[in-house]
Design a protein around this motif. Structure first.
Motif, PDB file in Angstrom:
ATOM      1  N   ASN A   1       0.833  -1.205   0.000  1.00 10.99           N
ATOM      2  CA  ASN A   1       0.000   0.000   0.000  1.00 10.99           C
ATOM      3  C   ASN A   1       0.868   1.256   0.000  1.00 10.99           C
ATOM      4  O   ASN A   1       2.104   1.182  -0.024  1.00 10.99           O
ATOM      5  CB  ASN A   1      -0.995  -0.007   1.168  1.00 10.99           C
ATOM      6  CG  ASN A   1      -0.326   0.112   2.542  1.00 10.99           C
ATOM      7  OD1 ASN A   1       0.849   0.473   2.650  1.00 10.99           O
ATOM      8  ND2 ASN A   1      -1.078  -0.167   3.591  1.00 10.99           N
ATOM      9  N   ALA A   2       0.226   2.408   0.031  1.00  9.02           N
ATOM     10  CA  ALA A   2       0.954   3.678  -0.069  1.00  9.02           C
ATOM     11  C   ALA A   2       1.904   3.893   1.101  1.00  9.02           C
ATOM     12  O   ALA A   2       2.870   4.661   0.986  1.00  9.02           O
ATOM     13  CB  ALA A   2      -0.048   4.838  -0.149  1.00  9.02           C
ATOM     14  N   ASN A   3       1.653   3.214   2.219  1.00  2.07           N
ATOM     15  CA  ASN A   3       2.527   3.332   3.394  1.00  2.07           C
ATOM     16  C   ASN A   3       3.638   2.285   3.409  1.00  2.07           C
ATOM     17  O   ASN A   3       4.381   2.189   4.388  1.00  2.07           O
ATOM     18  CB  ASN A   3       1.697   3.213   4.677  1.00  2.07           C
ATOM     19  CG  ASN A   3       0.690   4.340   4.812  1.00  2.07           C
ATOM     20  OD1 ASN A   3       0.974   5.480   4.458  1.00  2.07           O
ATOM     21  ND2 ASN A   3      -0.492   4.022   5.328  1.00  2.07           N
ATOM     22  N   GLY A   4       3.716   1.492   2.350  1.00  2.00           N
ATOM     23  CA  GLY A   4       4.740   0.466   2.284  1.00  2.00           C
ATOM     24  C   GLY A   4       4.403  -0.785   3.056  1.00  2.00           C
ATOM     25  O   GLY A   4       5.262  -1.658   3.234  1.00  2.00           O
ATOM     26  N   GLU A   5       3.154  -0.917   3.511  1.00  2.00           N
ATOM     27  CA  GLU A   5       2.747  -2.116   4.242  1.00  2.00           C
ATOM     28  C   GLU A   5       2.356  -3.225   3.276  1.00  2.00           C
ATOM     29  O   GLU A   5       2.033  -2.976   2.106  1.00  2.00           O
ATOM     30  CB  GLU A   5       1.550  -1.799   5.157  1.00  2.00           C
ATOM     31  CG  GLU A   5       1.860  -0.798   6.246  1.00  2.00           C
ATOM     32  CD  GLU A   5       0.601  -0.386   6.989  1.00  2.00           C
ATOM     33  OE1 GLU A   5       0.634  -0.365   8.229  1.00  2.00           O
ATOM     34  OE2 GLU A   5      -0.419  -0.069   6.324  1.00  2.00           O
ATOM     35  N   LEU A   6       2.379  -4.451   3.771  1.00  2.00           N
ATOM     36  CA  LEU A   6       1.945  -5.598   2.979  1.00  2.00           C
ATOM     37  C   LEU A   6       0.417  -5.578   2.902  1.00  2.00           C
ATOM     38  O   LEU A   6      -0.263  -5.733   3.918  1.00  2.00           O
ATOM     39  CB  LEU A   6       2.425  -6.897   3.614  1.00  2.00           C
ATOM     40  CG  LEU A   6       2.117  -8.180   2.825  1.00  2.00           C
ATOM     41  CD1 LEU A   6       2.999  -8.250   1.580  1.00  2.00           C
ATOM     42  CD2 LEU A   6       2.330  -9.417   3.695  1.00  2.00           C
ATOM     43  N   LEU A   7      -0.122  -5.367   1.722  1.00  2.00           N
ATOM     44  CA  LEU A   7      -1.564  -5.310   1.509  1.00  2.00           C
ATOM     45  C   LEU A   7      -2.025  -6.692   1.061  1.00  2.00           C
ATOM     46  O   LEU A   7      -1.689  -7.145  -0.031  1.00  2.00           O
ATOM     47  CB  LEU A   7      -1.900  -4.256   0.449  1.00  2.00           C
ATOM     48  CG  LEU A   7      -3.361  -4.159   0.004  1.00  2.00           C
ATOM     49  CD1 LEU A   7      -4.266  -3.784   1.171  1.00  2.00           C
ATOM     50  CD2 LEU A   7      -3.491  -3.155  -1.145  1.00  2.00           C
ATOM     51  N   VAL A   8      -2.782  -7.376   1.908  1.00  2.00           N
ATOM     52  CA  VAL A   8      -3.216  -8.745   1.628  1.00  2.00           C
ATOM     53  C   VAL A   8      -4.609  -8.729   1.026  1.00  2.00           C
ATOM     54  O   VAL A   8      -5.548  -8.185   1.614  1.00  2.00           O
ATOM     55  CB  VAL A   8      -3.192  -9.601   2.908  1.00  2.00           C
ATOM     56  CG1 VAL A   8      -3.805 -10.980   2.661  1.00  2.00           C
ATOM     57  CG2 VAL A   8      -1.754  -9.758   3.406  1.00  2.00           C
TER      58      VAL A   8
END
Length: 417
Positions: free
Chosen positions: A362-369
């Motif tokens: 995602n835009a925050n660099g998190e893993l988007l599952v």
């Protein structure tokens, strides 16, 4: 006869029927081989009363591959009414480990296509179909390790329940335990993973047609269905797969138009996460989780959010393929390392020995599952000329899967000694 939920469960010599199997037949279809002659040959054998059970099951799959799902399933059910155990021989001259896969009577995408993962190995695959009215046999076929390959779908509920009842007394190591496969339900997975640091998973919410109709007509608000729901949202019919009925709905008018085109009564809805990259393209990743470790399966790049590998047209873009090759080559110390903690915690909570994750960043660099699944196809069918970086990566996954089987089989043998 259904086995009672009490020990012991005995083992006996396997009374199996040989089949060509999912991987070989799917590969032929993928490579453009005309399956009609083989279908006609098998139909003729059935008409003459000379067909074997394995040939009947192969005919079911061929019929589905040729586009007639209902007829294929009808053939499958007819075959499974009198025979439930099938063998897919290994490619090796001499078989090694024997794997028992526990499957359900469902369409060709409803059980893990496990024979793809055994490509090039000496593993002999036995598939036991656990079906309504028959259940598990009183004595199981001899095997070294077993794995549940039925999915988390409604059609597999009874098969999973039968296996779960016998699981505590299984005579060999049993992988992908049936009670954990239920964790993969779209609405359950969110509750399981919602507070994992570094991981973003939108709540997947069940909504009826009546609720969505009320929302479209402004009789209720999004938060009346779920607190975090808002426009734009993603909607899909409950139980659908492969993008069938999937839509992004920007407002109430779009929702009304969507409902007018659909006949289903139950849907899943979720908030839309815009995961577009700075260059305006979307990147979606598939990971294989094998024995708790992630492996890169593919990377799809497209200018649309509703992306999967086929509509990304990776074969037509050398630039996209070059980026996918780097993704695979550098995975362990790049993508895999960036999300190592989130992936490890996800794997621990899901609790399966083998499963697939479709994800992005995602835009925050998190893993988007987006979803997790135990039945997605992981294969080595792509052209090695067009995708020269893929065969080594696929063989890496297959080797890890076989090593996992061997490790559990060894542990089981030591425990029994």
């Amino acid at each position: 006869m259904q086995h009672p939920v009490s020990p012991p469960i005995g083992l006996t010599a396997a009374n199996y029927a040989d089949r060509i199997g999912f991987a070989q037949l799917t590969r032929r279809a993928f490579e453009g081989v005309d399956l009609h002659p083989l279908r006609d040959q098998l139909v003729a054998r059935i008409a003459a009363g000379t067909a074997l059970a394995g040939e009947g099951l192969d005919l079911s799959l061929i019929t589905q591959l040729l586009g007639d799902k209902d007829r294929g399933l009808a053939i499958q059910s007819e075959v499974l009414a009198f025979h439930q155990l099938f063998r897919t021989p290994s490619a090796a001259p001499k078989s090694g480990l024997r794997l028992l896969a526990l499957a359900a009577d469902i369409d060709m995408g409803g059980n893990t296509p496990i024979d793809f993962l055994l490509e090039g190995s000496d593993v002999e695959l036995l598939t036991l179909y656990v079906i309504k009215g028959v259940g598990l046999p009183e004595t199981l076929p001899e095997h070294d390790v077993a794995i549940v390959v039925a999915s988390d779908s409604e059609e597999c509920r009874e098969a999973l329940a039968l296996i779960e009842g016998a699981a505590p007394h299984w005579p060999r190591p049993l992988l992908n335990r049936p009670d954990r496969i239920g964790n993969l339900d779209r609405d359950k997975l969110y509750r399981l993973l919602m507070d994992v640091p570094g991981l973003d998973i939108p709540a997947t919410i069940h909504a009826t047609r009546a609720q969505l109709s009320d929302l479209a007509q402004a009789r209720i608000a999004c938060e009346d269905i779920a607190g975090e729901l808002h426009f734009p949202m993603i909607a899909r019919p409950r139980g659908s797969h492969a993008g069938v009925g999937l839509a992004k709905l920007d407002d109430a008018a779009a929702l009304a138009a969507y409902l007018a085109e659909r006949k289903e009564q139950d849907f899943f809805v979720a908030r839309f996460v815009d995961y577009v990259s700075p260059d305006g393209l979307y990147r979606k990743y598939r990971l294989a989780m094998v024995d708790g470790k992630p492996y890169a399966c593919h990377m799809a790049i497209a200018d649309r959010w509703d992306i999967w590998y086929l509509n990304a047209y990776m074969a037509f873009s050398e630039e996209k393929r070059a980026e996918e090759a780097v993704f695979m080559r550098d995975f362990d110390h790049a993508f895999g390392e960036r999300h190592r903690n989130a992936i490890e915690e996800m794997s621990r909570r899901v609790g399966l020995d083998y499963f697939i994750v479709d994800c992005a960043e995602n835009a925050n660099g998190e893993l988007l599952v987006f979803e997790a699944d135990n039945t997605a196809v992981v294969h080595n069918m792509d052209s090695p000329v067009v995708f020269p970086y893929k065969p080594p990566q696929m063989r890496k996954i297959f080797s890890a899967f076989t090593a996992m089987l061997l490790r559990h089989a060894k542990t089981g043998a030591e425990s029994a000694a």
